[in-house]
Scaffold this motif. Structure first.
Motif, PDB file in Angstrom:
ATOM      1  N   ARG A  79      53.736  34.178  48.985  1.00 38.99           N
ATOM      2  CA  ARG A  79      53.685  33.808  47.565  1.00 38.99           C
ATOM      3  C   ARG A  79      52.296  34.091  46.992  1.00 38.99           C
ATOM      4  N   ILE A  80      51.264  33.729  47.741  1.00 40.49           N
ATOM      5  CA  ILE A  80      49.904  33.982  47.274  1.00 40.49           C
ATOM      6  C   ILE A  80      49.633  35.476  47.163  1.00 40.49           C
ATOM      7  N   LYS A  81      50.066  36.219  48.159  1.00 34.96           N
ATOM      8  CA  LYS A  81      49.830  37.664  48.168  1.00 34.96           C
ATOM      9  C   LYS A  81      50.499  38.356  46.982  1.00 34.96           C
ATOM     10  N   ASN A  82      51.682  37.915  46.642  1.00 37.58           N
ATOM     11  CA  ASN A  82      52.469  38.591  45.600  1.00 37.58           C
ATOM     12  C   ASN A  82      52.160  38.098  44.196  1.00 37.58           C
ATOM     13  N   ARG A  83      51.309  37.074  44.093  1.00 37.96           N
ATOM     14  CA  ARG A  83      51.011  36.470  42.803  1.00 37.96           C
ATOM     15  C   ARG A  83      49.775  37.138  42.198  1.00 37.96           C
ATOM     16  N   PRO A  84      49.837  37.612  40.957  1.00 35.63           N
ATOM     17  CA  PRO A  84      48.644  38.202  40.334  1.00 35.63           C
ATOM     18  C   PRO A  84      47.520  37.174  40.229  1.00 35.63           C
ATOM     19  N   ASN A  85      46.276  37.655  40.285  1.00 34.00           N
ATOM     20  CA  ASN A  85      45.130  36.772  40.096  1.00 34.00           C
ATOM     21  C   ASN A  85      44.089  37.475  39.238  1.00 34.00           C
ATOM     22  N   VAL A  86      43.229  36.715  38.606  1.00 33.64           N
ATOM     23  CA  VAL A  86      42.326  37.254  37.578  1.00 33.64           C
ATOM     24  C   VAL A  86      41.279  38.203  38.150  1.00 33.64           C
ATOM     25  N   SER A  87      40.999  38.107  39.442  1.00 39.19           N
ATOM     26  CA  SER A  87      39.994  38.979  40.056  1.00 39.19           C
ATOM     27  C   SER A  87      40.616  40.160  40.783  1.00 39.19           C
ATOM     28  N   ASN A  88      41.936  40.238  40.767  1.00 40.48           N
ATOM     29  CA  ASN A  88      42.652  41.277  41.521  1.00 40.48           C
ATOM     30  C   ASN A  88      42.280  41.256  42.997  1.00 40.48           C
ATOM     31  N   THR A  89      41.990  40.075  43.512  1.00 40.64           N
ATOM     32  CA  THR A  89      41.715  39.932  44.931  1.00 40.64           C
ATOM     33  C   THR A  89      42.950  40.316  45.728  1.00 40.64           C
ATOM     34  N   GLN A  90      42.759  41.184  46.712  1.00 38.83           N
ATOM     35  CA  GLN A  90      43.870  41.602  47.580  1.00 38.83           C
ATOM     36  C   GLN A  90      43.965  40.649  48.751  1.00 38.83           C
TER      37      GLN A  90
END
Length: 334
Positions: A79-90
């Motif tokens: 879920r965390i991996k597939n969720r967009p984040n503001v820093s585009n952290t992979q």
């Protein structure tokens, strides 16, 4: 910035903060790549830690909980991996294998294969010698040394032989805290320089390089590094040693120079965080070590392949690594 090794309080007993808090901190600090690598569950009661046994969990209950936690971790990590984040952290999903013994290594190999669609890589490490944990506390470390005939050379050879079995069976892309045995190594421990026997006479270990002192030990390290080079793995520079007040990260310079010679100088960076306060911890000290002790020309990190099903090691020039915005924002405070 990168970290290839992390934990949380959600899925291991000695973690501090929830996985969401740890990953939110990685995003806040604008990490480029942050790997989620909770421990592979242990399946034998003899390898349970005291913190895993309480009024709610006897041995069988504790083992069942480890299994459930691991399954929940894999679902949560996705879920965390597939969720967009503001820093585009992979975020990449891995697992740390403790390599308690050969049976545990085989079990880990099967479990990784069963979850190949989720687990993208493994961090291969060794936490036990003679089936005794060496990074739990001083008394257990002492017990492991006693089980090695109170002989430090025998102790080290057992460590690197088990590490070699782990490498041969798992071929982990990241080899974790290569010289973890030094965590509780007493600096005033005296050892016979010829035999490795420990006693009241002899030379303090603080005065010698354990890796270079005995030809058999150095040969075992070189064997392992050459095998890692053969299959294409990397050694992590793990800053948890620095936050635990050791003078060098894992691995120390004696191992690090051998990595340059026998393993292509393939290093990745890890914080081995167990909570929010440990994300990116001691990275400035690690940078100094990378630049001025190991004199590396490049650093590696894991990146997804085009199909997003696998990961591979990518290299960046050390000048690019040194100019990362992380150092300007967090280098002086972490």
């Amino acid at each position: 910035m990168h970290s290839h090794h992390s934990h949380s309080g959600d899925y291991i007993a000695h973690g501090v903060d929830p996985l969401e808090a740890v990953t939110n901190q990685a995003v806040k600090m604008k990490f480029h790549t942050y790997c989620l690598t909770e421990h592979m569950p242990r399946f034998e009661a003899k390898y349970l830690y005291p913190e895993e046994l309480d009024s709610k969990h006897d041995e069988s209950g504790a083992i069942a909980k480890l299994q459930r936690d691991f399954k929940n971790f894999l679902e949560h990590a996705q879920r965390i991996k597939n969720r967009p984040n503001v820093s585009n952290t992979q975020f990449l999903i891995g697992v740390e294998v403790e390599s308690c013994d050969l049976d545990h290594i085989e079990y880990a190999k099967r479990l990784i294969e069963e979850n190949r669609g989720v687990i993208q890589f493994s961090v291969g490490s060794v936490h036990h010698i003679n089936e005794i944990p060496i990074d739990f506390d001083q008394s257990e470390w002492d017990r492991a040394l006693a089980a090695s005939g109170n002989n430090l050379k025998t102790f080290l050879l057992a460590y690197f032989d088990l590490q070699y079995e782990m490498l041969r069976n798992l071929q982990p892309l990241v080899v974790g805290h290569f010289d973890l045995y030094k965590l509780f190594l007493p600096r005033d421990l005296r050892v016979d320089l010829e035999t490795g026997a420990c006693g009241i006479s002899g030379t303090p270990v603080s005065d010698i390089s354990l890796i270079n002192q005995w030809e058999e030990v150095q040969a075992a390290v070189v064997r392992n590094l050459q095998y890692i080079e053969e299959y294409g793995g990397a050694i992590e520079i793990n800053t948890s040693a620095l936050r635990k007040k050791l003078p060098e990260p894992y691995p120390g310079k004696d191992v690090g120079l051998l990595v340059k010679r026998h393993c292509g100088g393939r290093f990745v960076l890890s914080d081995d965080a167990h909570g929010v306060a440990q994300v990116g911890v001691c990275y400035e000290q690690a940078l100094n070590y990378i630049l001025h002790e190991l004199n590396l020309e490049k650093i590696y990190y894991l990146a997804e392949t085009a199909d997003c099903q696998n990961v591979k090691l990518e290299a960046i020039p050390i000048e690019q690594f040194e100019s990362d915005a992380f150092w300007r924002l967090y280098g002086k405070t972490r």
